[in-house]
Design an enzyme around this catalytic site. Structure first.
Site, short mmCIF file in Angstrom:
data_model
loop_
_atom_site.label_atom_id
_atom_site.label_comp_id
_atom_site.label_asym_id
_atom_site.label_seq_id
_atom_site.Cartn_x
_atom_site.Cartn_y
_atom_site.Cartn_z
N LEU A 168 53.99 66.43 21.42
CA LEU A 168 54.46 66.38 23.24
C LEU A 168 53.60 67.73 24.16
CD1 LEU A 168 58.01 67.07 22.38
CD2 LEU A 168 56.78 64.80 23.47
N ASP A 169 52.90 66.67 25.64
CA ASP A 169 52.66 68.66 26.12
C ASP A 169 53.48 69.50 26.06
OD1 ASP A 169 51.03 66.04 27.41
OD2 ASP A 169 52.23 65.53 28.88
N LYS A 170 52.37 70.46 26.43
CA LYS A 170 52.37 72.31 26.69
C LYS A 170 54.02 72.19 26.89
CE LYS A 170 51.33 76.56 27.77
NZ LYS A 170 50.46 77.69 27.95
N ARG A 273 54.76 60.99 33.48
CA ARG A 273 54.97 62.38 34.90
C ARG A 273 53.76 61.04 35.65
NH1 ARG A 273 51.77 66.55 32.27
NH2 ARG A 273 52.10 67.38 33.99
#
Length: 348
Positions: A168-170, A273
């Site tokens: 997962l993205d930060k 996104r």
């Protein structure tokens, strides 16, 4: 061994981790420093810069790294800290205390509070908070989920990437699965490739998308901004498919926002996104793909990995886990006038 021959360089992580059992403390035995190297400067080095002389005498380390050590005080000349750009006169006694590079510390365990939703002999399901980097990389060599996993279960040193099979993205919060064995990891990777792992997300976007639909847009690196991904018709673009459904509409500072349920068929970097932005509906708080003047509303992208489903790699039974919205996301919905109850309307 001559006085100018450096000691063998220890690696910051065991080259062969196959004999590290659960509970083994071997990973904790590496200190920040390797044994100091003592060198006597030769007369013929007179007038040569110290960092250049040292890089020749200690070829295991680059000149730039030696310069960093000089600046940080890890090099002394006749007992005093060395100065940058100083030159050798000859006959000085130089002591270098090598330091393990940040990237060499990347796979060391670190104590960390992990929100473990489920754990058994084959896997761990983690509820990752926003702000936590999943895997070490440039700029984030420590303090990652991988470091925390190695502390929680040292035997994960036996599994590639400490059992991590997806990321997962930060600044994305929510559920991730981690394999505890190589067999489980292999099975989970195959499930991801076969698209049988079900990943459902909640996203708050600017605007009002249609009630439901799908975005079938291959993705590749942005042609001008290499930090970004983009929908692309390039030959190297990879297939990416996102299903979405609008759950509710609200407003922030008079601007319409919509709570979206997104289900991934593929797992490309930044997929939700990029796909939502490609329709003109950037995520609230998205500093990379959103609109800068709207950033004060939320300090990160409003994206939560809310539900995760997969076939258990041992029993074969289909398992589903859910995670409640974190407090910051829940408060954002309140500000937008959206009933948090609709966030529970995910697919079974």
């Amino acid at each position: 061994m001559s006085r100018n021959t450096p000691p063998p360089v220890e690696k910051a992580f065991p080259a062969d981790t196959a004999d590290i059992d659960e509970g083994d403390e071997a990973l904790d035995e590496f200190s920040d420093a390797i044994a100091p190297v003592t060198l006597k400067m030769a007369d013929d080095a007179c007038g040569v810069r110290l960092d250049k002389v040292l890089s020749g005498l200690i070829p295991a380390y680059s000149r730039s790294r030696i310069q960093q050590w000089i600046e940080a005080g890890y090099v002394t000349v006749d007992g005093a800290p060395a100065k940058t750009k100083m030159t050798v006169l000859g006959d000085e006694l130089v002591v270098v205390t090598p330091q393990i590079a940040p990237e060499e510390k990347a796979f060391q365990p670190e104590a960390m509070d992990l929100d473990i939703v489920h754990e058994d002999k084959a896997l761990i399901v983690i509820n990752k908070p926003a702000g936590l980097v999943v895997h070490p990389a440039a700029g984030n060599w420590t303090g990652t989920l991988l470091n925390g996993l190695l502390h929680h279960l040292p035997s994960l040193a036996n599994v590639p990437r400490a059992g991590i099979v997806h990321r997962l993205d930060k600044d994305t919060s929510g559920l991730m699965v981690v394999a505890k064995t190589l067999a489980a990891q292999t099975d989970l990777v195959r499930q991801l490739q076969a698209r049988t792992v079900k990943r459902q997300y909640l996203a708050l976007v600017w605007g009002t998308p249609q009630l439901s639909g799908q975005i079938d847009g291959a993705m590749a690196r942005h042609p001008r901004d290499r930090i970004k991904m983009a929908v692309s018709e390039s030959m190297i673009a990879k297939p990416a498919l996102t299903h979405y459904r609008r759950l509710a509409v609200g407003a922030l500072d008079g601007r319409a926002v919509s709570l979206m349920h997104c289900r991934l068929e593929t797992g490309r970097t930044h997929q939700i996104r990029v796909h939502m932005q490609s329709l003109g509906f950037a995520l609230v708080g998205d500093a990379l793909y959103g609109k800068p003047h709207l950033m004060p509303f939320f300090p990160r992208q409003a994206l939560q990995a809310a539900r995760l489903g997969l076939n258990h790699p041992v029993s074969g039974k289909y398992c589903v886990w859910s995670a409640a919205l974190p407090p910051d996301f829940a408060e954002l919905l309140v500000r937008a006038g959206i009933d948090q109850a609709v966030s529970d309307a995910l697919d079974e």
